[in-house]
Design a protein around this motif. Structure first.
Motif, PDB file in Angstrom:
ATOM      1  N   TYR A 244       0.842  -1.190   0.000  1.00  0.00           N
ATOM      2  CA  TYR A 244       0.000   0.000   0.000  1.00  0.00           C
ATOM      3  C   TYR A 244       0.883   1.249   0.000  1.00  0.00           C
ATOM      4  O   TYR A 244       1.977   1.248   0.565  1.00  0.00           O
ATOM      5  N   VAL A 245       0.389   2.315  -0.614  1.00  0.00           N
ATOM      6  CA  VAL A 245       1.150   3.559  -0.721  1.00  0.00           C
ATOM      7  C   VAL A 245       0.365   4.690  -0.058  1.00  0.00           C
ATOM      8  O   VAL A 245      -0.827   4.871  -0.340  1.00  0.00           O
ATOM      9  N   ARG A 246       1.021   5.430   0.822  1.00  0.00           N
ATOM     10  CA  ARG A 246       0.363   6.550   1.486  1.00  0.00           C
ATOM     11  C   ARG A 246       0.276   7.771   0.590  1.00  0.00           C
ATOM     12  O   ARG A 246      -0.733   8.481   0.561  1.00  0.00           O
ATOM     13  N   ALA A 247       1.346   8.054  -0.154  1.00  0.00           N
ATOM     14  CA  ALA A 247       1.400   9.250  -0.993  1.00  0.00           C
ATOM     15  C   ALA A 247       2.390   9.018  -2.129  1.00  0.00           C
ATOM     16  O   ALA A 247       3.150   8.049  -2.122  1.00  0.00           O
ATOM     17  N   ILE A 257      -4.748  16.932   4.485  1.00  0.00           N
ATOM     18  CA  ILE A 257      -6.129  16.828   4.024  1.00  0.00           C
ATOM     19  C   ILE A 257      -6.706  15.479   4.449  1.00  0.00           C
ATOM     20  O   ILE A 257      -5.984  14.498   4.645  1.00  0.00           O
ATOM     21  N   GLY A 258      -8.029  15.442   4.594  1.00  0.00           N
ATOM     22  CA  GLY A 258      -8.675  14.238   5.084  1.00  0.00           C
ATOM     23  C   GLY A 258      -8.410  13.014   4.229  1.00  0.00           C
ATOM     24  O   GLY A 258      -8.270  11.901   4.743  1.00  0.00           O
ATOM     25  N   GLY A 259      -8.326  13.208   2.904  1.00  0.00           N
ATOM     26  CA  GLY A 259      -8.146  12.090   1.994  1.00  0.00           C
ATOM     27  C   GLY A 259      -6.823  11.367   2.147  1.00  0.00           C
ATOM     28  O   GLY A 259      -6.675  10.242   1.653  1.00  0.00           O
ATOM     29  N   ASN A 260      -5.854  11.967   2.833  1.00  0.00           N
ATOM     30  CA  ASN A 260      -4.575  11.297   3.055  1.00  0.00           C
ATOM     31  C   ASN A 260      -4.647  10.248   4.154  1.00  0.00           C
ATOM     32  O   ASN A 260      -3.792   9.363   4.224  1.00  0.00           O
ATOM     33  N   TYR A 261      -5.649  10.336   5.018  1.00  0.00           N
ATOM     34  CA  TYR A 261      -5.660   9.537   6.232  1.00  0.00           C
ATOM     35  C   TYR A 261      -6.589   8.327   6.167  1.00  0.00           C
ATOM     36  O   TYR A 261      -6.247   7.253   6.684  1.00  0.00           O
ATOM     37  N   ALA A 262      -7.755   8.488   5.548  1.00  0.00           N
ATOM     38  CA  ALA A 262      -8.707   7.377   5.494  1.00  0.00           C
ATOM     39  C   ALA A 262      -8.118   6.118   4.848  1.00  0.00           C
ATOM     40  O   ALA A 262      -8.309   5.010   5.369  1.00  0.00           O
ATOM     41  N   PRO A 263      -7.370   6.216   3.741  1.00  0.00           N
ATOM     42  CA  PRO A 263      -6.841   4.989   3.118  1.00  0.00           C
ATOM     43  C   PRO A 263      -5.764   4.282   3.931  1.00  0.00           C
ATOM     44  O   PRO A 263      -5.390   3.154   3.608  1.00  0.00           O
ATOM     45  N   THR A 264      -5.248   4.928   4.994  1.00  0.00           N
ATOM     46  CA  THR A 264      -4.202   4.294   5.801  1.00  0.00           C
ATOM     47  C   THR A 264      -4.778   3.374   6.881  1.00  0.00           C
ATOM     48  O   THR A 264      -4.023   2.635   7.520  1.00  0.00           O
ATOM     49  N   MET A 265      -6.098   3.400   7.071  1.00  0.00           N
ATOM     50  CA  MET A 265      -6.694   2.627   8.155  1.00  0.00           C
ATOM     51  C   MET A 265      -6.550   1.118   7.929  1.00  0.00           C
ATOM     52  O   MET A 265      -6.235   0.372   8.868  1.00  0.00           O
ATOM     53  N   LYS A 266      -6.779   0.670   6.715  1.00  0.00           N
ATOM     54  CA  LYS A 266      -6.693  -0.769   6.430  1.00  0.00           C
ATOM     55  C   LYS A 266      -5.271  -1.304   6.632  1.00  0.00           C
ATOM     56  O   LYS A 266      -5.089  -2.308   7.346  1.00  0.00           O
ATOM     57  N   PRO A 267      -4.228  -0.687   6.044  1.00  0.00           N
ATOM     58  CA  PRO A 267      -2.862  -1.169   6.307  1.00  0.00           C
ATOM     59  C   PRO A 267      -2.479  -1.107   7.787  1.00  0.00           C
ATOM     60  O   PRO A 267      -1.787  -2.007   8.288  1.00  0.00           O
ATOM     61  N   ALA A 268      -2.918  -0.060   8.485  1.00  0.00           N
ATOM     62  CA  ALA A 268      -2.598   0.062   9.907  1.00  0.00           C
ATOM     63  C   ALA A 268      -3.250  -1.065  10.706  1.00  0.00           C
ATOM     64  O   ALA A 268      -2.632  -1.633  11.621  1.00  0.00           O
TER      65      ALA A 268
END
Length: 447
Positions: A244-247, A257-268
């Motif tokens: 997975y890639v954060r950015a 921005i909010g969109g940077n954080y929501a996709p990190t929940m699954k990998p975390a």
């Protein structure tokens, strides 16, 4: 209050004749602290009532306590779960910012068709207010100008109007909010503070994807306790994430921005299921695309924090404190990150010491911003030259790292080292006012 209302009347008079062609400078001053009004007459929110009920038994409750919630006991604080009684709101429409208001904390009225809900057009900041360790009547902010600068850049990246707001005026408005709810800043040993969360959300009601024309800027505050329990640092273990890639280059990783954080929940979540605290984000995009690094993996961030490594350079007989550069645009320019860089640059000759590399703090230091590969990390662990690693951010200041799992192997790192401890000590001394007159520590002053 009369002075505030006089300022409010003046601002309303001046904005009534403002046209959409108003110059950039004129639009900026529409956020004006002298126009701020405070509303204490609304009913307390259900969340505040619930907090009050949890803190006070029914036999001792009074009408006054129900309408004026009291700060919770500091021992019960959990990060971001309790909110102070008031919030700051400033709306934007018709090419201008409107009168700032402080109102009781409570739900917002947002259209289901708003751009913030449908397209994630939202950005935010994280900052803190501290009660001075030398005089508990003094309240301090830590480098608020840096947060305002980053908020403006995040808004511009999202094409939100009004991004060129007057940053000093917004700081003054935030100071008035903090001053009003200063009783909610916990007293006690270092680690307690009032967390401040400025948000900007797009309010225009339009399912068509378009540039927002109306916004809401609001600030809520939350009393928080020490990130670590009594007994000191708690080193973390990291899962090195390559799938997975954060950015990425050209994206929004350098904005909050909010969109940077929501996709990190699954990998975390997956990392925690494997027994690791957080994710170490990796990237195959090096700083200079022309360089031949093959499929080399580069370190970017840890969780939602910036990351620092401490290498011992045996040839130079000094410690290299290294953090990834911002050139690619995939790393958030953290306020704590920048502060650590500036602190280390300022460490003087008395630190250069004996050069024996024994980790006693008697060797010199060199601050570096450069690319760090996982190959370098592996080799340095094997050679014993990677002597420390830590994350850096507003919540914990610094977080020591004791392990990184990469390619099926746990790479163990000594924790907690002298550099980590020194950085934490020097930053917190500034934040809590122990360093008298430091320019990063800004007193909350309400005119």
């Amino acid at each position: 209050m009369s002075l505030l209302r006089q300022g409010l009347g003046y601002l309303r008079l001046s904005t009534s004749s403002t046209s959409p062609s108003t110059t950039s400078r004129q639009r900026r001053v529409m956020i004006h602290s002298s126009a701020l009004t405070i509303d204490n007459n609304k009913n307390v929110s259900s969340q505040q009532q619930q907090q009050q009920q949890q803190q006070t038994s029914s036999s001792s409750a009074s009408l006054q306590s129900q309408s004026q919630p009291q700060p919770p006991k500091k021992e019960t604080l959990k990060f971001g779960q309790i909110f102070s009684p008031h919030m700051l709101t400033i709306s934007y429409s018709n090419h201008q910012w409107h009168d700032p208001k402080i109102v009781p904390y409570g739900p917002l009225s947002i259209s289901p068709g708003s751009a913030c809900l449908n397209y994630g057009m939202t950005c935010f900041e994280g900052m803190k207010a501290y009660r001075s360790a030398t005089n508990n009547r003094d309240i301090l902010l830590f480098r608020p100008d840096k947060n305002m600068e980053r908020l403006s850049k995040s808004m511009e990246r999202l094409s939100l109007p009004g991004y060129d707001f007057d940053r000093k005026e917004l700081i003054r408005c935030i100071m008035k909010l903090v001053h009003l709810d200063q009783a909610w800043i916990p007293e006690g040993e270092e680690g307690y503070s009032l967390y401040l969360r400025p948000n900007v959300i797009a309010m225009n009601e339009n399912l068509g994807l378009s540039h927002p024309e109306s916004l809401l800027l609001y600030v809520v505050t939350s009393p928080v306790g020490p990130y670590y329990s009594v007994g000191g640092f708690q080193p973390i273990r990291l899962w090195c994430e390559a799938q997975y890639v954060r950015a990425f280059r050209g994206g929004t990783g350098n904005c909050k921005i909010g969109g940077n954080y929501a996709p990190t929940m699954k990998p975390a979540k997956e990392a925690m299921q494997r027994g690791y605290s957080q994710v170490l984000w990796l990237s195959q995009q090096q700083q200079q695309p022309s360089q031949d690094h093959g499929s080399e993996l580069f370190v970017t961030e840890v969780g939602a924090m910036n990351i620092f490594f401490v290498f011992y350079n045996r040839d130079k007989r000094l410690y290299e404190i290294v953090t990834p550069p911002l050139d690619r645009g995939d790393i958030l320019p953290g306020v704590t990150r920048q502060s650590i860089i500036e602190l280390v640059h300022g460490w003087k000759e008395e630190d250069e010491g004996d050069g024996d590399g024994d980790g006693d703090g008697g060797d010199g230091y060199e601050m570096m911003e450069r690319n760090i590969t996982m190959t370098e990390i592996q080799q340095s662990v094997q050679e014993g030259t990677l002597v420390e690693a830590f994350g850096a951010g507003t919540a914990a200041v610094v977080t020591p790292i004791e392990c990184m799992h990469f390619n099926g192997e746990d790479l163990n790192i000594p924790a907690t080292g002298n550099v980590t401890k020194r950085v934490w000590k020097e930053l917190t001394q500034i934040q809590y006012g122990k360093v008298k007159g430091h320019p990063w520590s800004v007193p909350v002053v309400v005119e």
